[in-house]
Every structure is written in structure tokens, then in C-alpha cells.
Design an enzyme around this catalytic site. Structure first.
Site, short mmCIF file in Angstrom:
data_model
loop_
_atom_site.label_atom_id
_atom_site.label_comp_id
_atom_site.label_asym_id
_atom_site.label_seq_id
_atom_site.Cartn_x
_atom_site.Cartn_y
_atom_site.Cartn_z
N HIS A 1 -72.95 41.59 23.64
CA HIS A 1 -73.42 40.23 23.33
C HIS A 1 -74.94 40.13 23.45
O HIS A 1 -75.60 40.93 24.11
CB HIS A 1 -72.76 39.20 24.26
N GLU B 1 -65.90 40.84 30.69
CA GLU B 1 -66.64 41.62 31.69
C GLU B 1 -65.79 41.77 32.94
O GLU B 1 -64.80 41.07 33.13
CB GLU B 1 -67.95 40.85 32.00
#
Length: 214
Positions: A11, A86
Site C-alpha cells: 500500500h 498486516e
């Protein structure tokens, strides 16, 4: 031999990245630079005429908004998958790398030592994280054999994918960088994983930050 190819994108930048603040599962959005990085990455994929069969993204907004730049340019729809998040960093989430050793010295020391069983107090251990990421990659591979999969995720998650594809030990020191909005390639030939290329940021106008969420 059937080769399944994965184009892995981290990202774009967030304010927490810039502040060296550990995000984990905390749902932080992209900042202005991160949005620009996402657009630059998507344009680069368009410029090389990348042909992909499916687009996956972590459901956290920093990944989903990065994937949105691809969705708009390629006229496609990303499949959100919470298993691509994550690592959950437990009590360290929300702390900067300066605050963590002062507020949670024992946890921070265990974190830096890469104790693979340490869950950082109600978080996720490195072993649990590795199992989640490996299971998810294998599931996606089985669903799309021989295809090209574009996947938007996070720095720690992509570092784990590198470890899986290169057979790097979970407790070994980090071997590669995973910059914001970088493009990385791994593949599976039905028998084994392979790292094809890593940490390409040539499409970005400015320097990109490495990952902290290990």
C-alpha cells in the site's frame, strides 16, 4: 508445468508510516503522498500492459484505497480478503518506534529478537502470522492455477511472502526492503515458490518508506 504468478504491491504511504508509528490491524488511511503513489503504481502497471486475471486486496483501507487506483485504471473490482492484513502487533500497535521501547521494553525487545512465539500481548505471533499468510497464498494459488494474480497488501505481510518464497527462516533478520507502493513478483510452479523480482519503485516520483510492521 503450470506457473502461477503473483504481482505483490504494498500500500501507499500513511501518516503513521511517516511518523514511524506501528499500524498492524489499525485501520489507517493513505495520506496525500500515499494516494499519489497508488496512482503512479497503477499507471506503471498500465504502461507495461500488465495482464492479470484477478485482483485481491487486504480489507484495511490503506490497502483497499491503493487497490482502488488499479480498479479505476483497469476497470476491474478487487476482492477484499481479511487474511491479507498486516500482522496484529498487539500492545505495540499505535506506538512509534521511539515510544515502544520506553512503554513496552520487554515486548519491544522480544519483538526485535524475532521470537516467533511472542504474540505481543493479545496480538499475533510471527508463527501465527506466517501460517495465516502461507495458507492464504496456497488457497489463492489453488483457486487460480496458472493465472497472474495482482495482490495489494502490507509491508510485514509482503516480507512474510518473501520469506515463504525464498525459504528464509522466520527468526532471521529482515533480508529485503518493502517500500510503500513497491511492485514485487513471486511465482509457484506447482512444487515450489520462487522470488522473481523485488522492491521495484522505479515508477515512483519520490523516495518511498520501508516497512516497520514486522
Amino acid at each position: 508445468m503450470t506457473i502461477t504468478r503473483f504481482c505483490l504491491v504494498r500500500h501507499g504511504e500513511t501518516d503513521w508510516n511517516a511518523a514511524h508509528r506501528l499500524q498492524g490491524h489499525t485501520d489507517i488511511s493513505l495520506n496525500a503522498r500515499g494516494l499519489a503513489q497508488a496512482r503512479q503504481m497503477a499507471r506503471a502497471l498500465k504502461n507495461i500492459q500488465l495482464q492479470f486475471d484477478v485482483l485481491y486486496t487486504s480489507d484495511l483501507q490503506r490497502a483497499a484505497k491503493t487497490a482502488q487506483a488499479i480498479e479505476e485504471l483497469f476497470d476491474t473490482t478487487a476482492i477484499p480478503n481479511a487474511a491479507l492484513r498486516e500482522r496484529h502487533l498487539g500492545a505495540l500497535q499505535g506506538l512509534t518506534t521511539d515510544e515502544a521501547p520506553m512503554r513496552e521494553p520487554d515486548l519491544w525487545e522480544s519483538h526485535l529478537s524475532r521470537n516467533i512465539e511472542e504474540n505481543l500481548r493479545n496480538g499475533e505471533s510471527i508463527q501465527q502470522f506466517a501460517d495465516r499468510i502461507k495458507t492464504t497464498l496456497i488457497e489463492i494459488c489453488k483457486q487460480h492455477p496458472g493465472k497472474t494474480i495482482l495482490l495489494v497488501s502490507h509491508g510485514g505481510a509482503l516480507d512474510m511472502m518473501y520469506r515463504i518464497a525464498s525459504n528464509q527462516a522466520l527468526d532471521a533478520e529482515k533480508a529485503v526492503t518493502v517500500p510503500n507502493a513497491s511492485v514485487n513478483w513471486i511465482s509457484h510452479d506447482g512444487l515450489a515458490w520462487k522470488v522473481n523480482s523485488w522492491a521495484d519503485t522505479s515508477h515512483l516520483e519520490d523516495l518511498s518508506l520501508d516497512n516497520l510492521d514486522l
